[in-house]
Scaffold this motif. Structure first.
Motif, PDB file in Angstrom:
ATOM      1  N   LYS A  40       0.839  -1.200   0.000  1.00 29.32           N
ATOM      2  CA  LYS A  40       0.000   0.000   0.000  1.00 29.32           C
ATOM      3  C   LYS A  40       0.875   1.250   0.000  1.00 29.32           C
ATOM      4  CE  LYS A  40      -4.186   1.955   1.592  1.00 29.32           C
ATOM      5  NZ  LYS A  40      -4.138   2.969   0.564  1.00 29.32           N
ATOM      6  N   TYR A  41       1.956   1.224   0.756  1.00 30.09           N
ATOM      7  CA  TYR A  41       2.875   2.370   0.773  1.00 30.09           C
ATOM      8  C   TYR A  41       3.428   2.614  -0.632  1.00 30.09           C
ATOM      9  CZ  TYR A  41       6.486   5.620   2.200  1.00 30.09           C
ATOM     10  OH  TYR A  41       7.267   6.753   2.321  1.00 30.09           O
ATOM     11  N   ALA A  42       3.835   1.543  -1.311  1.00 36.24           N
ATOM     12  CA  ALA A  42       4.359   1.684  -2.676  1.00 36.24           C
ATOM     13  C   ALA A  42       3.290   2.214  -3.618  1.00 36.24           C
ATOM     14  CB  ALA A  42       4.896   0.344  -3.173  1.00 36.24           C
ATOM     15  N   SER A  43       2.081   1.706  -3.487  1.00 34.21           N
ATOM     16  CA  SER A  43       0.989   2.169  -4.342  1.00 34.21           C
ATOM     17  C   SER A  43       0.671   3.641  -4.088  1.00 34.21           C
ATOM     18  CB  SER A  43      -0.258   1.312  -4.091  1.00 34.21           C
ATOM     19  OG  SER A  43      -1.332   1.744  -4.888  1.00 34.21           O
ATOM     20  N   ASP A  44       0.671   4.034  -2.828  1.00 32.66           N
ATOM     21  CA  ASP A  44       0.341   5.421  -2.462  1.00 32.66           C
ATOM     22  C   ASP A  44       1.462   6.405  -2.774  1.00 32.66           C
ATOM     23  OD1 ASP A  44      -2.102   4.520  -1.511  1.00 32.66           O
ATOM     24  OD2 ASP A  44      -1.513   4.628   0.610  1.00 32.66           O
ATOM     25  N   CYS A  48       0.238   4.185  -8.391  1.00 32.26           N
ATOM     26  CA  CYS A  48      -1.019   3.532  -8.022  1.00 32.26           C
ATOM     27  C   CYS A  48      -1.599   2.681  -9.150  1.00 32.26           C
ATOM     28  CB  CYS A  48      -2.032   4.559  -7.538  1.00 32.26           C
ATOM     29  SG  CYS A  48      -2.503   5.754  -8.799  1.00 32.26           S
ATOM     30  N   ASP A  49      -0.937   2.626 -10.293  1.00 33.22           N
ATOM     31  CA  ASP A  49      -1.408   1.815 -11.409  1.00 33.22           C
ATOM     32  C   ASP A  49      -0.845   0.399 -11.270  1.00 33.22           C
ATOM     33  OD1 ASP A  49      -2.080   0.602 -13.792  1.00 33.22           O
ATOM     34  OD2 ASP A  49      -0.951   1.980 -15.061  1.00 33.22           O
ATOM     35  N   PRO A  50      -1.698  -0.585 -10.962  1.00 31.37           N
ATOM     36  CA  PRO A  50      -1.190  -1.943 -10.729  1.00 31.37           C
ATOM     37  C   PRO A  50      -0.677  -2.641 -11.983  1.00 31.37           C
ATOM     38  CG  PRO A  50      -3.570  -1.952 -10.697  1.00 31.37           C
ATOM     39  CD  PRO A  50      -3.145  -0.510 -10.812  1.00 31.37           C
ATOM     40  N   PHE A  51      -0.773  -1.991 -13.147  1.00 25.95           N
ATOM     41  CA  PHE A  51      -0.223  -2.552 -14.364  1.00 25.95           C
ATOM     42  C   PHE A  51       1.163  -1.972 -14.653  1.00 25.95           C
ATOM     43  CE2 PHE A  51      -4.733  -3.209 -14.660  1.00 25.95           C
ATOM     44  CZ  PHE A  51      -4.818  -4.511 -15.104  1.00 25.95           C
ATOM     45  N   SER A  52       1.457  -0.809 -14.082  1.00 31.31           N
ATOM     46  CA  SER A  52       2.767  -0.170 -14.281  1.00 31.31           C
ATOM     47  C   SER A  52       3.731  -0.477 -13.144  1.00 31.31           C
ATOM     48  CB  SER A  52       2.606   1.349 -14.377  1.00 31.31           C
ATOM     49  OG  SER A  52       1.830   1.690 -15.504  1.00 31.31           O
ATOM     50  N   LEU A  53       3.205  -0.817 -11.985  1.00 30.09           N
ATOM     51  CA  LEU A  53       4.023  -1.104 -10.806  1.00 30.09           C
ATOM     52  C   LEU A  53       4.500  -2.552 -10.855  1.00 30.09           C
ATOM     53  CD1 LEU A  53       5.032   0.040  -8.062  1.00 30.09           C
ATOM     54  CD2 LEU A  53       2.890  -0.802  -7.066  1.00 30.09           C
ATOM     55  N   GLN A  73       0.617  -8.391  -2.530  1.00 30.59           N
ATOM     56  CA  GLN A  73      -0.312  -8.438  -3.656  1.00 30.59           C
ATOM     57  C   GLN A  73      -1.541  -7.565  -3.395  1.00 30.59           C
ATOM     58  OE1 GLN A  73      -0.494 -12.390  -6.000  1.00 30.59           O
ATOM     59  NE2 GLN A  73      -0.169 -12.976  -3.854  1.00 30.59           N
ATOM     60  N   LEU A  74      -2.116  -7.680  -2.207  1.00 27.93           N
ATOM     61  CA  LEU A  74      -3.311  -6.895  -1.892  1.00 27.93           C
ATOM     62  C   LEU A  74      -3.012  -5.405  -1.816  1.00 27.93           C
ATOM     63  CD1 LEU A  74      -5.031  -9.156   0.781  1.00 27.93           C
ATOM     64  CD2 LEU A  74      -5.848  -8.656  -1.530  1.00 27.93           C
ATOM     65  N   GLY A  75      -1.909  -5.044  -1.211  1.00 28.31           N
ATOM     66  CA  GLY A  75      -1.594  -3.632  -1.020  1.00 28.31           C
ATOM     67  C   GLY A  75      -1.141  -2.918  -2.280  1.00 28.31           C
ATOM     68  N   SER A  76      -0.421  -3.626  -3.137  1.00 25.87           N
ATOM     69  CA  SER A  76       0.153  -2.978  -4.319  1.00 25.87           C
ATOM     70  C   SER A  76      -0.657  -3.184  -5.585  1.00 25.87           C
ATOM     71  CB  SER A  76       1.572  -3.512  -4.567  1.00 25.87           C
ATOM     72  OG  SER A  76       1.530  -4.872  -4.978  1.00 25.87           O
ATOM     73  N   GLY A  77      -1.403  -4.279  -5.636  1.00 33.27           N
ATOM     74  CA  GLY A  77      -2.085  -4.641  -6.870  1.00 33.27           C
ATOM     75  C   GLY A  77      -1.207  -5.436  -7.813  1.00 33.27           C
ATOM     76  N   CYS A  78       0.059  -5.646  -7.449  1.00 37.95           N
ATOM     77  CA  CYS A  78       0.934  -6.518  -8.226  1.00 37.95           C
ATOM     78  C   CYS A  78       0.537  -7.951  -7.893  1.00 37.95           C
ATOM     79  CB  CYS A  78       2.397  -6.299  -7.840  1.00 37.95           C
ATOM     80  SG  CYS A  78       3.007  -4.644  -8.185  1.00 37.95           S
ATOM     81  N   THR A  79       0.320  -8.773  -8.913  1.00 41.31           N
ATOM     82  CA  THR A  79      -0.160 -10.120  -8.644  1.00 41.31           C
ATOM     83  C   THR A  79       0.611 -11.160  -9.443  1.00 41.31           C
ATOM     84  OG1 THR A  79      -1.844 -10.038 -10.374  1.00 41.31           O
ATOM     85  CG2 THR A  79      -2.500  -9.280  -8.167  1.00 41.31           C
ATOM     86  N   LEU A  80       0.561 -12.379  -8.939  1.00 40.72           N
ATOM     87  CA  LEU A  80       1.184 -13.495  -9.648  1.00 40.72           C
ATOM     88  C   LEU A  80       0.507 -13.704 -10.996  1.00 40.72           C
ATOM     89  CD1 LEU A  80       1.558 -15.886  -6.599  1.00 40.72           C
ATOM     90  CD2 LEU A  80       3.412 -14.739  -7.816  1.00 40.72           C
TER      91      LEU A  80
END
Length: 147
Positions: A40-44, A48-53, A73-80
């Motif tokens: 979440k810290y990284a996203s904020d 905040c774009d889970p496709f660019s992060l 995964q939940l905090g950043s939106g980056c997923t397997l």
């Protein structure tokens, strides 16, 4: 700012309660909380774009330490599933987040000791995780930027 204003289910906020974390993970423990807060810290603060992060999680590949990955995964939106998270085995926990040629390193500081395994240990672990969830990220993490 929404990049896809025509899409109903894109760019939803990644704000999850401790109940949400436990529901996803199966129980509430300190590592899913720490991972969520790191992501979440990284996203904020980075992207905040889970496709660019992109996220690289360094941790032991055994529980309970590897539970940090679920939280990231939940905090950043980056997923397997999207393939924008990588797990690298190492003894210490830390995360590297990359977006737009910027890098953010987040590493947990020395944490308060876990409760003793006497009595109802799972209840103690839940309370400990709840306390971590309410803490300021600056208190919990060493944070470095490389821009």
């Amino acid at each position: 700012m929404k990049w896809h204003p025509h899409c109903k289910y894109m760019e939803l906020p990644k704000d999850y309660s401790v109940e949400d974390l436990a529901r996803f993970h199966g129980h509430l423990g300190p590592n899913i909380v720490l991972g969520y807060m790191m992501g979440k810290y990284a996203s904020d603060n980075l992207c905040c774009d889970p496709f660019s992060l992109k996220a690289k999680v360094f941790c032991p590949k055994k529980t309970p330490e590897s539970c940090i990955v679920d939280g990231v995964q939940l905090g950043s939106g980056c997923t397997l599933g999207k393939g924008n998270i990588e797990i690298v085995e190492q003894s210490e926990i830390e995360c590297e987040f990359i977006a737009n040629s910027k890098i953010l390193w987040i590493k947990p500081k020395n944490m308060p000791p876990l409760p003793e395994n006497d009595g109802d240990y799972e209840v103690k672990i839940e309370k400990y995780a709840e306390e971590l969830y309410r803490m300021n990220p600056d208190f919990l993490f060493e944070i470095k930027r490389d821009e």
